[in-house]
Design a protein around this motif. Structure first.
Motif, PDB file in Angstrom:
ATOM      1  N   ASP A 118       0.853  -1.182   0.000  1.00 35.42           N
ATOM      2  CA  ASP A 118       0.000   0.000   0.000  1.00 35.42           C
ATOM      3  C   ASP A 118       0.900   1.246   0.000  1.00 35.42           C
ATOM      4  O   ASP A 118       1.808   1.338   0.838  1.00 35.42           O
ATOM      5  CB  ASP A 118      -0.873  -0.050   1.261  1.00 35.42           C
ATOM      6  N   THR A 121       0.886   3.193   3.551  1.00 32.15           N
ATOM      7  CA  THR A 121       1.321   2.547   4.806  1.00 32.15           C
ATOM      8  C   THR A 121       2.604   1.723   4.647  1.00 32.15           C
ATOM      9  O   THR A 121       3.218   1.353   5.633  1.00 32.15           O
ATOM     10  CB  THR A 121       0.217   1.602   5.310  1.00 32.15           C
ATOM     11  N   GLN A 123       2.579  -1.279   3.959  1.00 28.93           N
ATOM     12  CA  GLN A 123       2.252  -2.659   4.357  1.00 28.93           C
ATOM     13  C   GLN A 123       1.694  -3.430   3.156  1.00 28.93           C
ATOM     14  O   GLN A 123       1.192  -2.824   2.199  1.00 28.93           O
ATOM     15  CB  GLN A 123       1.202  -2.657   5.481  1.00 28.93           C
ATOM     16  N   CYS A 150       0.323  -5.000   9.035  1.00 31.49           N
ATOM     17  CA  CYS A 150      -0.477  -5.093   7.827  1.00 31.49           C
ATOM     18  C   CYS A 150      -1.918  -5.370   8.260  1.00 31.49           C
ATOM     19  O   CYS A 150      -2.194  -5.479   9.460  1.00 31.49           O
ATOM     20  CB  CYS A 150       0.067  -6.141   6.867  1.00 31.49           C
ATOM     21  N   ASP A 151      -2.815  -5.500   7.322  1.00 34.88           N
ATOM     22  CA  ASP A 151      -4.224  -5.662   7.704  1.00 34.88           C
ATOM     23  C   ASP A 151      -4.426  -7.097   8.205  1.00 34.88           C
ATOM     24  O   ASP A 151      -4.933  -7.964   7.497  1.00 34.88           O
ATOM     25  CB  ASP A 151      -5.128  -5.337   6.494  1.00 34.88           C
ATOM     26  N   THR A 152      -4.029  -7.313   9.460  1.00 33.29           N
ATOM     27  CA  THR A 152      -4.000  -8.662  10.036  1.00 33.29           C
ATOM     28  C   THR A 152      -5.391  -9.307  10.054  1.00 33.29           C
ATOM     29  O   THR A 152      -5.527 -10.487   9.749  1.00 33.29           O
ATOM     30  CB  THR A 152      -3.452  -8.600  11.470  1.00 33.29           C
ATOM     31  N   ARG A 154      -8.074  -8.650   8.168  1.00 34.85           N
ATOM     32  CA  ARG A 154      -8.535  -8.993   6.815  1.00 34.85           C
ATOM     33  C   ARG A 154      -7.728 -10.173   6.254  1.00 34.85           C
ATOM     34  O   ARG A 154      -8.266 -11.051   5.593  1.00 34.85           O
ATOM     35  CB  ARG A 154      -8.372  -7.760   5.918  1.00 34.85           C
ATOM     36  N   GLY A 288      -2.315   0.595  11.010  1.00 33.66           N
ATOM     37  CA  GLY A 288      -3.046  -0.621  11.389  1.00 33.66           C
ATOM     38  C   GLY A 288      -2.919  -1.024  12.842  1.00 33.66           C
ATOM     39  O   GLY A 288      -3.263  -2.143  13.198  1.00 33.66           O
TER      40      GLY A 288
END
Ligand code: T4K
Length: 397
Positions: A118, A121, A123, A150-152, A154, A288
């Protein structure tokens, strides 16, 4: 300040000693001596000694996980995780990470598949995963960067829906929280680094955190130590044992984490305030997470708006003993061992490619204080004011 004060133009270095990017935790000499005295009295250096056991228990409580397995360093932790999870085929991970993330997979005979990040971010970009999935992909390694994550949540849903294994390289995210819980509570296992540059240091060291008891038993056997407990059949073992001297430093560093975290947060906010009006330099916030170790001051340099490229800025700062770094450069997909195999990925890693050329990390941690941040930011502003002259002087852009 006049440009002639810059070391690159013949002025004296702004700092007498190099100011590095890492935490570089050093306990007081008295505390260190007393910890070493205990080791000497017990005459026990390594193999799941009392300090390692104490550290594992304290880390389990701190991270809120059932099992912590301490190891020699984060890289071996990642290698052990790959083996214990019986990964095969291909594993997806970001290319914008420390090379150890991908090397650990390579050691386990896995083909890394690189995913883009991204732009805001840095991430892993979950939206880019679909295009990389094929029948050979068996797992995802999320990397929690810059004291963020990161978007853990999701990613867990994504992996579960596709029956993929999921684990995390949390080398840079010790102490960081997602919602009410530590980053250690996502995926099958999370691997932390206690390298000297990290917010909690064992000089070298690391740990694996997992809520899966069977996986923990395997990991203890793979690590190889008296603490392995009941033997579990594992094909490959290693020597990932943490020594008592490493654990002694880590225990002190863990105890001092709250002070070190809050000092880092204060310094991060100072950088934020001092850099906010400078065009072309954008501070990346830990993404995040609800709580960050704030151990990374990472900015992106927009060459046009700043008036100078990231690498020229780095050269000038380094001359002044400000040892800023260009983590991560190049992207792992362009590193020796991966470049020929993964050449084609460059087209799908456009954000990674851009960020590798523009990201710069500034000093923070034990050796930095508020006045140092003021001075560093003042020098960055001075460089920008004189960017045209300096570009011509250095023959760069
Ligand atoms: N995954 C991720 C996402 C990671 O970031 C890392 C490690 C790993 C996995 C693997 O974990 P470990 O196996 O390392 O536990 C550094 C560190 O070696 C490495 O731990 C870290 N990430 C990586 C991002 O950076 P170098 O080679 O760039 O660091 P080095 O030794 O040049 O040190 C950085 C600065 O600190 C320099 O200016 C020198 C200074 N320094 C360093 C040490 C150790 C000191 O002044 N004193 C010291 O004692 O890799």
């Amino acid at each position: 300040m006049k440009k002639e004060t810059l070391a690159i133009l013949g002025g004296g270095a702004a700092f007498d000693k190099p100011l590095p990017v890492g935490q570089l935790y050093f306990p007081s000499w008295d505390r260190y001596k007393s910890a070493m005295h205990g080791i000497f009295q017990r005459k026990y250096y390594t193999n799941q000694g009392p300090l390692v056991q104490e550290l594992e228990h304290k880390l389990e409580r701190f991270l809120g996980v059932k099992n912590v397995i301490c190891v020699t360093n984060g890289t071996i932790g990642l290698m052990m995780a790959s083996e214990a999870m019986m990964l095969s085929g291909k594993v997806i991970l970001p290319s914008f990470t420390f090379i150890a993330s991908a090397q650990a997979l390579a050691w386990a005979g896995i083909d890394p598949v690189f995913c883009d990040i991204d732009p805001n971010t840095h991430q892993l970009d979950v939206d880019k995963l679909d295009a990389l999935i094929d029948n050979d992909v068996t797992a995802i390694m999320g990397v929690n960067l810059w004291g963020g994550a990161c978007d853990t949540v999701r990613l867990e849903k994504y992996a579960q829906a596709r029956n993929l294994k999921l684990f995390f390289d949390s080398a840079q995210a010790f102490g960081s929280m997602v919602g009410e819980t530590s980053v250690a509570n996502f995926g099958s296992v999370s691997v932390f680094s206690f390298h000297a540059t990290k917010v909690v240091s064992a000089t070298e060291g690391g740990c694996l955190a997992t809520n899966d008891d069977a996986l923990a038993a395997k990991l203890r056997n793979i690590r190889s130590s008296y603490g392995a407990g009941a033997p579990v059949p594992v094909v490959k073992t290693s020597n990932g044992r943490m020594s008592e001297a490493q654990a002694a430093i880590a225990l002190m560093s863990l105890e001092d984490f709250p002070q070190n975290q809050s000092k880092n947060e204060m310094l991060f906010n100072k950088y934020k305030k001092c850099l906010k009006d400078l065009p072309g330099i954008e501070l990346i916030h830990p993404a995040g997470v609800t709580f960050s170790n704030y151990q990374y001051v990472v900015c992106e340099i927009d060459e046009k708006a700043f008036g100078m490229g990231r690498d020229t800025l780095l050269t000038i700062l380094n001359a002044d003993n400000i040892i800023a770094r260009r983590y991560f450069y190049p992207g792992v997909h362009r590193s020796v061992g991966f470049e020929s195999k993964y050449q084609q990925d460059a087209n799908s890693l456009t954000v990674t490619e851009e960020v590798c050329e523009s990201a710069i990390q500034f000093p923070i941690g034990a050796l930095v204080d508020e006045s140092a941040v003021d001075k560093i930011c003042g020098i960055i502003a001075l460089i920008q004011e004189n960017s045209e002259y300096l570009n011509a002087f250095l023959g760069g852009g």
